[in-house]
Scaffold this motif. Structure first.
Motif, PDB file in Angstrom:
ATOM      1  N   LYS A   1       0.826  -1.212   0.000  1.00 38.78           N
ATOM      2  CA  LYS A   1       0.000   0.000   0.000  1.00 38.78           C
ATOM      3  C   LYS A   1       0.862   1.265   0.000  1.00 38.78           C
ATOM      4  CE  LYS A   1      -4.193   1.828   0.360  1.00 38.78           C
ATOM      5  NZ  LYS A   1      -5.151   1.752  -0.774  1.00 38.78           N
ATOM      6  N   PHE A   2       2.141   1.125   0.306  1.00 42.61           N
ATOM      7  CA  PHE A   2       3.030   2.285   0.454  1.00 42.61           C
ATOM      8  C   PHE A   2       4.168   2.261  -0.563  1.00 42.61           C
ATOM      9  CE2 PHE A   2       0.920   1.790   4.472  1.00 42.61           C
ATOM     10  CZ  PHE A   2       0.722   3.087   4.940  1.00 42.61           C
ATOM     11  N   VAL A   3       4.657   3.449  -0.879  1.00 43.32           N
ATOM     12  CA  VAL A   3       5.844   3.592  -1.707  1.00 43.32           C
ATOM     13  C   VAL A   3       6.761   4.603  -1.027  1.00 43.32           C
ATOM     14  CG1 VAL A   3       4.843   5.434  -3.143  1.00 43.32           C
ATOM     15  CG2 VAL A   3       6.732   4.065  -4.029  1.00 43.32           C
TER      16      VAL A   3
ATOM     17  N   TRP B   1       4.717   7.214   1.249  1.00 41.43           N
ATOM     18  CA  TRP B   1       3.410   7.664   0.792  1.00 41.43           C
ATOM     19  C   TRP B   1       2.442   6.484   0.750  1.00 41.43           C
ATOM     20  CZ3 TRP B   1       2.485  12.811  -0.504  1.00 41.43           C
ATOM     21  CH2 TRP B   1       3.614  13.628  -0.675  1.00 41.43           C
ATOM     22  N   LEU B   2       1.243   6.676   1.268  1.00 43.55           N
ATOM     23  CA  LEU B   2       0.175   5.705   1.080  1.00 43.55           C
ATOM     24  C   LEU B   2      -0.431   5.946  -0.299  1.00 43.55           C
ATOM     25  CD1 LEU B   2      -2.623   4.572   3.465  1.00 43.55           C
ATOM     26  CD2 LEU B   2      -3.266   5.561   1.268  1.00 43.55           C
ATOM     27  N   LEU B   3      -0.479   4.897  -1.106  1.00 43.29           N
ATOM     28  CA  LEU B   3      -1.069   5.007  -2.435  1.00 43.29           C
ATOM     29  C   LEU B   3      -2.539   4.626  -2.358  1.00 43.29           C
ATOM     30  CD1 LEU B   3       1.774   3.386  -4.590  1.00 43.29           C
ATOM     31  CD2 LEU B   3       1.312   5.822  -4.226  1.00 43.29           C
ATOM     32  N   THR B   4      -3.391   5.531  -2.782  1.00 43.28           N
ATOM     33  CA  THR B   4      -4.832   5.280  -2.669  1.00 43.28           C
ATOM     34  C   THR B   4      -5.332   4.278  -3.693  1.00 43.28           C
ATOM     35  OG1 THR B   4      -5.416   7.086  -4.177  1.00 43.28           O
ATOM     36  CG2 THR B   4      -5.181   7.626  -1.825  1.00 43.28           C
ATOM     37  N   GLY B   5      -4.534   4.062  -4.755  1.00 47.26           N
ATOM     38  CA  GLY B   5      -5.013   3.200  -5.828  1.00 47.26           C
ATOM     39  C   GLY B   5      -5.807   3.963  -6.865  1.00 47.26           C
ATOM     40  N   ASP B   6      -5.866   5.281  -6.729  1.00 46.69           N
ATOM     41  CA  ASP B   6      -6.591   6.129  -7.665  1.00 46.69           C
ATOM     42  C   ASP B   6      -5.623   6.990  -8.460  1.00 46.69           C
ATOM     43  OD1 ASP B   6      -9.127   5.245  -6.846  1.00 46.69           O
ATOM     44  OD2 ASP B   6      -9.116   6.642  -5.158  1.00 46.69           O
TER      45      ASP B   6
END
Length: 566
Positions: free
Chosen positions: A422-424, A431-436
């Motif tokens: 979920k993070f990069v 950063w948390l990636l929302t997937g959007d």
């Protein structure tokens, strides 16, 4: 609490997080007000005929304390009562809450949280398979439900070895205790667990469109993390006279942490209303009769309300309306101004990290086609998903939220790999990636493009479904619209629109052509739907989001059939 300044920039500069080391949601939304203003109205429970009765914060405290004592008597353990060998990181027992909007629902969550347990909101329309996954995956020890829930649990009981306590608000049954009898006679005194703000508090399963839902585990601080987003999306909530309601079930983050808990935190009355079937007329009646000033209305609810004829005749003047989950489009915004008496504020977030972008009419923080700007206190950026570096202004990328953040989830339950994925890591941190996918413009407004797997690649163009759906919804024949890519040998994919027609319209070839031309003449030649299909029901999640995965399957199957027919 946000303090309104003259500009968005000044409001952000003035805001500072105040997250104490020790904090318990149950105490905050209940016992705090019971001590300060015990007779203050907490919840207004409305029946089908719109009659109602009110519950004060003193009532909430007494009832939740009795339930906490009843659960403890039955062996349910909070973090504070776990054996010392379990250590500081021990997690309290999980307590499921399988109820519709009701006083008992609030009592159950408050009791579990005050005990140091982890509450699990569960949707009453879940089938047996959905319940079995969530209860087994979480290892839930207790559940509070009703007769409908009991019927589902009875069929599952042998497959839920950890579930030891079932309380039903509708009375006793085989292996089930009556909720009221269990609480009756229990002490109205209970000392809330002195939890850390990072201690596990709420486990919400994501409404995924494929695969088993993942459990997003939140700490007690999650409520404090929600407050800026709730406050700005409701034009600096709370104000004198505020009274809030949502049709969103309290089993979802939109109902529980966007409405119920923030309102109780601020001492604002919450209207609880169970609809046997939601209709636009019933929603407008409720708002009018009970003088509701604030509401979170998911896009689906707004679209159904818009279908009501002469809806402006209700004479409603609301102080704030917030909406999130799908882009609204200009027409719905204008409808809200005319019928609800206020500009609808769009916001954005997800179960793992919610209420992080918002518009705000009071700050003139609105721009058609965008979700708004980052909520004060949250650092957002459009990123390269691989490097974690910011994308240039105007270029599409992954929407990310800089960690740490009070509203951010602790982790996925029993799924460390999914948490890591979920993070990069980028130059500025994790950063948390929302997937959007999104785009940030020169002024800092963020435009939603689509889910990573929703973006359509057609003839070298990248097309976000949201803008096309917004345009489709402006056509009078369209009630719901879902847009996906249909595989195409020449273009890679073409835009395919799946439409549920509004009442009074029938499918026809002429209507297909009319709708396609309607979009083509308003957007761009590469964005109009080359395929228009009419469907009886739009596939949606239980939170009202279109399940584009199902539409993509339909499009792929049709493409395969087309190829086989050649």
């Amino acid at each position: 609490m946000l303090i309104k300044k003259e500009t968005y920039e000044q409001t952000c500069a003035d805001f500072h997080w105040q997250v104490p080391e020790r904090y318990n949601i149950g105490w905050d939304i209940c016992d705090k007000w019971a001590a300060e203003d015990p007779n203050r109205t907490a919840i207004i429970d409305v029946e089908e005929d719109l009659s109602s009765h009110e519950v004060s914060f003193a009532d909430l405290k007494a009832l939740s304390n009795q339930l906490a004592n009843a659960l403890a008597e039955r062996g349910v353990k909070g973090k504070g009562t776990k054996p010392s060998g379990d250590g500081e990181e021990a997690i309290g027992d999980r307590v499921g809450v399988l109820l519709p909007q009701s006083i008992e629902t609030a009592i159950a969550h408050i009791a579990a949280l005050k005990m140091g347990c982890v509450s699990i909101p569960l949707f009453t329309l879940f089938g047996e398979e959905a319940l079995e996954h969530r209860l087994n995956d979480s290892g839930a020890r207790a559940i509070i439900t009703n007769k409908e829930g009991v019927a589902k649990l009875t069929a599952l009981r042998d497959r839920l070895p950890e579930l030891q306590v079932i309380l039903s608000v509708d009375g006793a049954d085989d292996g089930v205790e009556d909720f009221s009898s269990a609480c009756k006679g229990q002490s109205e005194d209970f000392t809330p667990f002195d939890s850390r703000s990072d201690d596990p508090a709420i486990l919400i399963y994501t409404s995924g469109t494929t695969g088993n839902p993942k459990g997003a585990l939140h700490g007690h601080r999650v409520l404090l993390g929600h407050l800026p987003g709730v406050e700005i999306s409701h034009n600096f909530f709370p104000q004198t006279g505020d009274k809030i309601w949502t049709p969103a079930d309290w089993a979802w983050i939109g109902g529980l942490l966007d409405v119920l808990m923030p309102a109780l935190h601020h001492g604002v009355p919450v209207v609880a209303r169970r609809f046997s079937k939601f209709t636009g007329e019933a929603a407008l009646d409720l708002i009018k009769v009970h003088g509701i000033q604030n509401t979170f209305l998911p896009p689906t609810a707004l679209k159904m309300m818009r279908q009501v004829s002469k809806c402006a005749c209700w004479g409603i003047e609301m102080r704030s309306v917030a909406s999130g989950g799908e882009s609204l489009g200009t027409e719905l915004i204008e409808w809200g101004q005319q019928v609800l008496g206020t500009t609808i504020n769009e916001f954005y977030g997800q179960t793992e990290c919610n209420m992080i972008v918002s518009s705000c009419a009071d700050l003139e923080l609105t721009r058609p086609g965008t979700m708004g700007k980052p909520v004060p206190g949250h650092e957002l950026a459009v990123l390269d998903a691989d490097s974690g570096e910011r994308m240039p202004v105007g270029q599409e990328g992954a929407i990310g939220v800089l960690s740490p953040d009070p509203v951010m989830f602790l982790r996925y339950w029993n799924n460390p790999k999914a948490t890591d994925d979920k993070f990069v890591k980028g130059p500025e941190g994790h950063w948390l990636l929302t997937g959007d996918q999104g785009v940030c413009d020169d002024d800092g407004y963020i435009r939603f493009v689509g889910r990573d797997d929703d973006v359509i690649g057609s003839a070298g163009y990248r097309i976000g479904p949201g803008e096309v759906e917004d345009c489709l919804l402006r056509h009078p024949a369209v009630q719901f619209a879902g847009v996906v890519g249909k595989p195409d040998e020449l273009r890679n994919a073409v835009v395919a629109a799946y439409i549920k027609l509004a009442d009074g319209y029938e499918p026809s070839d002429d209507l297909e052509k009319e709708i396609a031309l309607f979009v083509k003449s308003r957007l761009a030649a590469h964005e109009y739907p080359r395929v228009v299909r009419f469907i009886d029901e739009m596939p949606m999640t239980t939170t009202g989001k279109i399940i584009r995965g199902q539409l993509r399957t339909m499009a792929v199957d049709e493409a395969k059939a087309d190829k086989a027919a050649k």
